[in-house]
Write an enzyme that holds these catalytic residues in place. Structure first.
Site, short mmCIF file in Angstrom:
data_model
loop_
_atom_site.label_atom_id
_atom_site.label_comp_id
_atom_site.label_asym_id
_atom_site.label_seq_id
_atom_site.Cartn_x
_atom_site.Cartn_y
_atom_site.Cartn_z
N LYS A 223 32.06 49.34 43.68
CA LYS A 223 32.79 50.60 43.33
C LYS A 223 32.74 51.66 44.46
O LYS A 223 32.10 51.41 45.44
CB LYS A 223 31.94 51.24 42.15
N ARG A 257 27.96 44.70 34.33
CA ARG A 257 29.32 44.09 34.26
C ARG A 257 29.61 43.97 36.19
O ARG A 257 29.57 44.69 36.99
CB ARG A 257 30.25 45.35 34.15
#
Length: 288
Positions: A223, A257
């Site tokens: 991210k 995840r």
């Protein structure tokens, strides 16, 4: 720490679950459409299951800004893959990454056992759909940000308090609608409605969210907060991701995840061994 139940699978205290990302989109921020076609997506599913994925999260709409995708197109992109995974891999939980109740309903009918609503109940009917189909639900936090938009000058008096308040409220509402409490997860939702400082603070204080008693999912993989912290592009963010993964696991997160399943699995196994929840595979040094 309670048992987490998702569809046909359960995860006991001390067990970590890896959620593999499989995107049926042509414009994903990381794979740039590598699994858009069914054949490539199916090969990816087989790979991540072999690498130790417990959950496969299928998405049909890019999280960030991009070309519009209506509900019918989202379903068309994902339903066949959801059904195939459900039929082929009985021990794998099928998750659907959507914020739309209509998509969630169609994909639960196809075999999805977890609804990963990353946009914090933007469609309030999603929780009712999960309840109707006996599916689990991820309760996320965006600070009021609308789906598929980027954060802009966001501020919180205390981001962790805000996350705790909003995600637990969503979980309690979902339980009231009939979602099994043992099938509800809280996601602090790094980057969504947050700047890098917020995401770092959430990671540092993740034990406060874990302390609510609800199981916690984290989506950290490659991210922007990792990239901005280290000054690295998407393709070079794996070490930073794994560092945040280890910290989150130590703080008590249960589901992770990830794009990089094998590496994530090894990090989680190591954390579990250090905590005393998992035995070493081949200990012999100094024992003979």
């Amino acid at each position: 720490m309670s048992v987490l139940r998702l569809g046909r699978s359960s995860f006991g205290p001390g067990e970590f679950a890896v959620m593999a990302i499989v995107n049926r989109t042509p414009d994903s921020f990381y794979d740039r459409g590598a699994t858009f076609a069914f054949e490539q997506a199916w090969r990816r599913v087989e790979q991540v299951v072999a690498e130790g994925a417990d959950i496969v999260d299928v998405g049909g709409v890019k999280a960030g800004p991009g070309a519009p995708v209506d509900e019918d197109e989202e379903i068309a992109r994902t339903a066949d893959l959801v059904a195939a995974i459900h039929e082929k891999f009985a021990d794998v939980v099928v998750s659907v990454d959507t914020y739309r109740a209509g998509t969630a309903a169609a994909l639960c009918e196809a075999g999805a056992e977890l609804v990963n609503d990353t946009w914090a109940g933007a469609d309030p009917e999603v929780a009712a759909v999960a309840a109707e189909h006996g599916a689990g639900l991820v309760c996320s936090h965006t600070g009021g940000q609308r789906p598929r938009t980027l954060p802009h000058r966001v501020r919180y008096a205390d981001v962790v308090d805000d996350v705790v308040r909003d995600t637990t409220a969503l979980a309690e509402r979902a339980a009231g609608l009939g979602v099994a409490p043992e099938s509800l997860l809280l996601d602090p939702t790094h980057d969504f409605g947050k700047n890098t400082y917020h995401s770092l603070e959430l990671t540092r204080r993740l034990d406060e969210l874990v302390g609510t008693g609800w199981p916690v999912l984290v989506s950290l993989s490659r991210k922007d907060f990792v990239g901005e912290t280290l000054g690295l592009p998407v393709g070079e963010r794996l070490p930073g991701t794994l560092g945040a993964t280890a910290i989150s696991a130590w703080h008590g997160a249960r589901v992770f995840r990830a794009h990089d399943v094998a590496a994530t699995r090894q990090v989680l196994d190591m954390v579990a061994a250090v905590r005393g929840d998992r035995r070493p595979v081949a200990p012999y040094r100094g024992l003979a």
